[in-house]
Write a protein that holds these residues in place. Structure first.
Motif, PDB file in Angstrom:
ATOM      1  N   TRP A  43      37.254  33.990  32.007  1.00 17.18           N
ATOM      2  CA  TRP A  43      38.193  32.916  32.316  1.00 17.18           C
ATOM      3  C   TRP A  43      39.541  33.477  32.759  1.00 17.18           C
ATOM      4  O   TRP A  43      40.222  32.876  33.589  1.00 17.18           O
ATOM      5  CB  TRP A  43      38.371  32.000  31.107  1.00 17.18           C
ATOM      6  CG  TRP A  43      37.131  31.226  30.821  1.00 17.18           C
ATOM      7  CD1 TRP A  43      36.211  31.482  29.839  1.00 17.18           C
ATOM      8  CD2 TRP A  43      36.642  30.097  31.543  1.00 17.18           C
ATOM      9  NE1 TRP A  43      35.192  30.575  29.909  1.00 17.18           N
ATOM     10  CE2 TRP A  43      35.429  29.705  30.944  1.00 17.18           C
ATOM     11  CE3 TRP A  43      37.103  29.381  32.636  1.00 17.18           C
ATOM     12  CZ2 TRP A  43      34.689  28.627  31.403  1.00 17.18           C
ATOM     13  CZ3 TRP A  43      36.362  28.300  33.077  1.00 17.18           C
ATOM     14  CH2 TRP A  43      35.169  27.932  32.470  1.00 17.18           C
ATOM     15  N   THR A  44      39.935  34.614  32.235  1.00 12.54           N
ATOM     16  CA  THR A  44      41.226  35.193  32.596  1.00 12.54           C
ATOM     17  C   THR A  44      41.267  35.540  34.079  1.00 12.54           C
ATOM     18  O   THR A  44      42.203  35.185  34.779  1.00 12.54           O
ATOM     19  CB  THR A  44      41.494  36.463  31.756  1.00 12.54           C
ATOM     20  OG1 THR A  44      41.347  36.131  30.377  1.00 12.54           O
ATOM     21  CG2 THR A  44      42.865  37.009  32.021  1.00 12.54           C
ATOM     22  N   MET A  80      41.416  32.366  36.168  1.00  8.57           N
ATOM     23  CA  MET A  80      42.738  31.731  36.147  1.00  8.57           C
ATOM     24  C   MET A  80      43.731  32.516  37.013  1.00  8.57           C
ATOM     25  O   MET A  80      44.559  31.911  37.705  1.00  8.57           O
ATOM     26  CB  MET A  80      43.259  31.621  34.709  1.00  8.57           C
ATOM     27  CG  MET A  80      42.503  30.601  33.879  1.00  8.57           C
ATOM     28  SD  MET A  80      42.502  28.942  34.603  1.00  8.57           S
ATOM     29  CE  MET A  80      44.218  28.540  34.552  1.00  8.57           C
TER      30      MET A  80
END
Length: 125
Positions: free
Chosen positions: A103-104, A107
């Protein structure tokens, strides 16, 4: 129907593994520079929210995800020497990255695209 869905899920997992193989190929010293460049472009395009063919166009919108990206990945993997490819395949097999969602990174890519779009909009308005 369930059989078809299972095949689609399996193919999606294979593509995900292949993308991680391209990432690992960039780290390997015996992979030629042009293969590294192509693999960087494919990985960036794969994780980018912006597509060559916008997804809202019926049927054609998913053409790049269904056909173009797997073909590009397959092409680049064929450019990697077979012994190096087997090393990379083993690294990816052992890696937990294939099983985790990042997810990092997602994002960060989205934030970069928002910043670029904001900058372009500020130039015109």
């Amino acid at each position: 129907m369930n059989e078809t869905l299972a095949k689609i899920k399996q193919k999606a997992k294979q593509i995900k593994r292949d993308v991680f193989m391209l990432v690992e190929a960039n780290k390997h010293p015996r992979v030629p520079w042009y293969v590294k460049l192509l693999s960087i472009l494919i990985v960036a395009y794969t994780f980018s929210p912006i597509d060559l063919i916008p997804d809202f166009i019926p049927l054609l919108g998913y053409l790049d995800e269904i056909i173009l990206v797997p073909l590009a990945i397959s092409f680049v993997l064929k450019l990697i020497p077979s012994d190096v490819l087997e090393e990379i395949r083993e690294i990816v097999r052992k890696s937990e990255n294939v099983k985790q969602k990042n997810w990092t990174a997602g994002m960060i890519i989205i934030l970069i695209w928002i910043a670029v779009l904001y900058w372009i909009a500020s130039l015109f308005f």
